[in-house]
Design a protein around this motif. Structure first.
Motif, mmCIF file in Angstrom:
data_model
loop_
_atom_site.group_PDB
_atom_site.id
_atom_site.type_symbol
_atom_site.label_atom_id
_atom_site.label_comp_id
_atom_site.label_asym_id
_atom_site.label_seq_id
_atom_site.Cartn_x
_atom_site.Cartn_y
_atom_site.Cartn_z
ATOM 1 N N GLY A 118 0.809 -1.206 0.000
ATOM 2 C CA GLY A 118 0.000 0.000 0.000
ATOM 3 C C GLY A 118 0.843 1.256 0.000
ATOM 4 N N GLY A 119 1.981 1.204 0.676
ATOM 5 C CA GLY A 119 2.870 2.356 0.717
ATOM 6 C C GLY A 119 3.405 2.712 -0.658
ATOM 7 N N ASN A 120 3.762 1.694 -1.429
ATOM 8 C CA ASN A 120 4.258 1.939 -2.787
ATOM 9 C C ASN A 120 3.180 2.564 -3.664
ATOM 10 O OD1 ASN A 120 6.833 0.960 -2.360
ATOM 11 N ND2 ASN A 120 6.336 -1.117 -3.002
ATOM 12 N N VAL A 121 1.960 2.037 -3.541
ATOM 13 C CA VAL A 121 0.855 2.569 -4.342
ATOM 14 C C VAL A 121 0.555 4.013 -3.952
ATOM 15 C CG1 VAL A 121 -1.650 2.428 -4.659
ATOM 16 C CG2 VAL A 121 -0.256 0.393 -4.961
ATOM 17 N N SER A 122 0.572 4.300 -2.663
ATOM 18 C CA SER A 122 0.287 5.669 -2.202
ATOM 19 C C SER A 122 1.275 6.671 -2.801
ATOM 20 C CB SER A 122 0.350 5.737 -0.675
ATOM 21 O OG SER A 122 -0.682 4.967 -0.105
ATOM 22 N N GLY A 123 2.557 6.308 -2.837
ATOM 23 C CA GLY A 123 3.557 7.186 -3.415
ATOM 24 C C GLY A 123 3.337 7.419 -4.890
ATOM 25 N N LEU A 124 3.023 6.338 -5.632
ATOM 26 C CA LEU A 124 2.765 6.463 -7.064
ATOM 27 C C LEU A 124 1.530 7.312 -7.327
ATOM 28 C CD1 LEU A 124 3.458 2.773 -8.167
ATOM 29 C CD2 LEU A 124 4.748 4.797 -8.896
ATOM 30 N N VAL A 125 0.479 7.097 -6.532
ATOM 31 C CA VAL A 125 -0.760 7.852 -6.687
ATOM 32 C C VAL A 125 -0.515 9.342 -6.457
ATOM 33 C CG1 VAL A 125 -3.004 8.304 -5.603
ATOM 34 C CG2 VAL A 125 -2.367 5.963 -6.230
ATOM 35 N N GLN A 126 0.255 9.666 -5.430
ATOM 36 C CA GLN A 126 0.551 11.080 -5.153
ATOM 37 C C GLN A 126 1.251 11.742 -6.333
ATOM 38 O OE1 GLN A 126 -0.427 12.976 -2.684
ATOM 39 N NE2 GLN A 126 -1.469 11.293 -1.645
ATOM 40 N N ARG A 127 2.199 11.039 -6.942
ATOM 41 C CA ARG A 127 2.934 11.620 -8.068
ATOM 42 C C ARG A 127 2.048 11.753 -9.308
ATOM 43 N NH1 ARG A 127 6.918 8.501 -5.527
ATOM 44 N NH2 ARG A 127 6.711 6.694 -6.904
ATOM 45 N N LEU A 128 1.176 10.784 -9.516
ATOM 46 C CA LEU A 128 0.273 10.846 -10.670
ATOM 47 C C LEU A 128 -0.792 11.925 -10.477
ATOM 48 C CD1 LEU A 128 -0.112 7.020 -11.349
ATOM 49 C CD2 LEU A 128 0.974 8.692 -12.864
ATOM 50 N N LEU A 129 -1.214 12.139 -9.238
ATOM 51 C CA LEU A 129 -2.143 13.233 -8.934
ATOM 52 C C LEU A 129 -1.487 14.577 -9.236
ATOM 53 C CD1 LEU A 129 -3.689 12.007 -5.551
ATOM 54 C CD2 LEU A 129 -4.967 12.451 -7.672
ATOM 55 N N ALA A 130 -0.226 14.698 -8.855
ATOM 56 C CA ALA A 130 0.504 15.949 -9.091
ATOM 57 C C ALA A 130 0.663 16.223 -10.583
ATOM 58 C CB ALA A 130 1.876 15.881 -8.422
ATOM 59 N N ASP A 131 0.732 15.160 -11.384
ATOM 60 C CA ASP A 131 0.867 15.301 -12.835
ATOM 61 C C ASP A 131 -0.491 15.456 -13.527
ATOM 62 O OD1 ASP A 131 3.603 15.003 -12.611
ATOM 63 O OD2 ASP A 131 3.555 12.834 -12.953
ATOM 64 N N ASP A 132 -1.576 15.436 -12.719
ATOM 65 C CA ASP A 132 -2.944 15.546 -13.245
ATOM 66 C C ASP A 132 -3.285 14.406 -14.209
ATOM 67 O OD1 ASP A 132 -5.472 16.721 -13.452
ATOM 68 O OD2 ASP A 132 -4.910 17.853 -15.256
ATOM 69 N N LEU A 133 -2.723 13.228 -13.953
ATOM 70 C CA LEU A 133 -3.016 12.064 -14.802
ATOM 71 C C LEU A 133 -4.118 11.196 -14.222
ATOM 72 C CD1 LEU A 133 0.626 11.053 -15.813
ATOM 73 C CD2 LEU A 133 -1.030 12.406 -17.126
ATOM 74 N N ILE A 134 -4.378 11.341 -12.930
ATOM 75 C CA ILE A 134 -5.466 10.611 -12.272
ATOM 76 C C ILE A 134 -6.190 11.567 -11.323
ATOM 77 C CG2 ILE A 134 -4.219 8.407 -12.389
ATOM 78 C CD1 ILE A 134 -3.665 8.685 -9.382
ATOM 79 N N SER A 135 -7.393 11.159 -10.923
ATOM 80 C CA SER A 135 -8.150 11.910 -9.927
ATOM 81 C C SER A 135 -8.453 10.984 -8.758
ATOM 82 C CB SER A 135 -9.459 12.439 -10.527
ATOM 83 O OG SER A 135 -10.288 11.364 -10.935
#
Length: 206
Positions: A118-135
């Motif tokens: 879960g920690g790995n996914v959380s980090g990836l999600v944060q970076r993708l959110l910052a890039d506006d690629l996911i919501s």
């Protein structure tokens, strides 16, 4: 060093003398094939047949070969995606998962699908959110859970990256026949299925 059939016969006799006392000597010893080659050196087929495998050796060799293949393809794909789209292969994998689920995925399910913590996914999600690629939004069914999905920008980028990903793999494996690829895929699917079944059995015992 040139291949010497006489040397092989001497070693063959030494081997036979070791096993005869244990009543393990083969009833029929196949003829020596002096044209067989292993690792660039000539080795008689009969000698190779008499080599007793070390327990766990073939499994280790399989594991190392899988790691080597994964490392080779991972490195080239990761470099290519980063250069063309600013995407790591880990980010690409998250986008690929979300592309399969138009309604989005809970973080826990995403972590399970990717087989990472879960920690790995959380980090990836944060970076993708910052890039506006996911919501990301709170789940309507469980307010403790969040649902993530592709944004229009993320979907458009993934489509381009997926096409390049596919072409790059095709290029890297262009010298491998379709028959070889199909055979390798069948073997890997069989191994995966058997390991999964064994894991489920072990889980029930706990």
């Amino acid at each position: 060093m040139p291949f010497d059939p006489q040397d092989v016969r001497i070693r063959r006799l030494d081997y036979d003398s070791q096993i005869v006392n244990r009543s393990e000597r083969p009833a029929i010893i196949p003829p020596i094939d002096e044209t067989s080659v292993l690792d660039g050196h000539a080795m008689p087929a009969a000698l190779k047949e008499n080599i007793v495998p070390v327990p766990g050796q073939i499994e280790t060799r399989l594991w190392l070969q899988l790691l080597s293949l994964h490392g080779e393809l991972f490195a080239s794909l990761n470099s290519m995606l980063n250069a063309e789209f600013g995407l790591s292969l880990a980010k690409f994998d998250v986008l690929a998962q979300l592309d399969r689920y138009s309604d989005g995925l809970a973080l826990g399910q995403l972590s399970q699908n990717l087989k990472v913590t879960g920690g790995n996914v959380s980090g990836l999600v944060q970076r993708l959110l910052a890039d506006d690629l996911i919501s990301r939004e709170m789940s309507s069914e469980d307010r403790r859970s969040f649902i993530v999905r592709l944004t229009p920008k993320g979907e458009a980028l993934f489509r381009k990256a997926a096409d390049v990903h596919k072409k790059h793999l095709g290029k890297r494996l262009e010298n491998v026949s379709a028959r070889e690829l199909d055979g390798a895929l069948s073997v890997l699917k069989s191994l995966s299925s058997k390991l999964h079944t064994e894991s489920k059995k072990q889980s029930r015992k706990r």
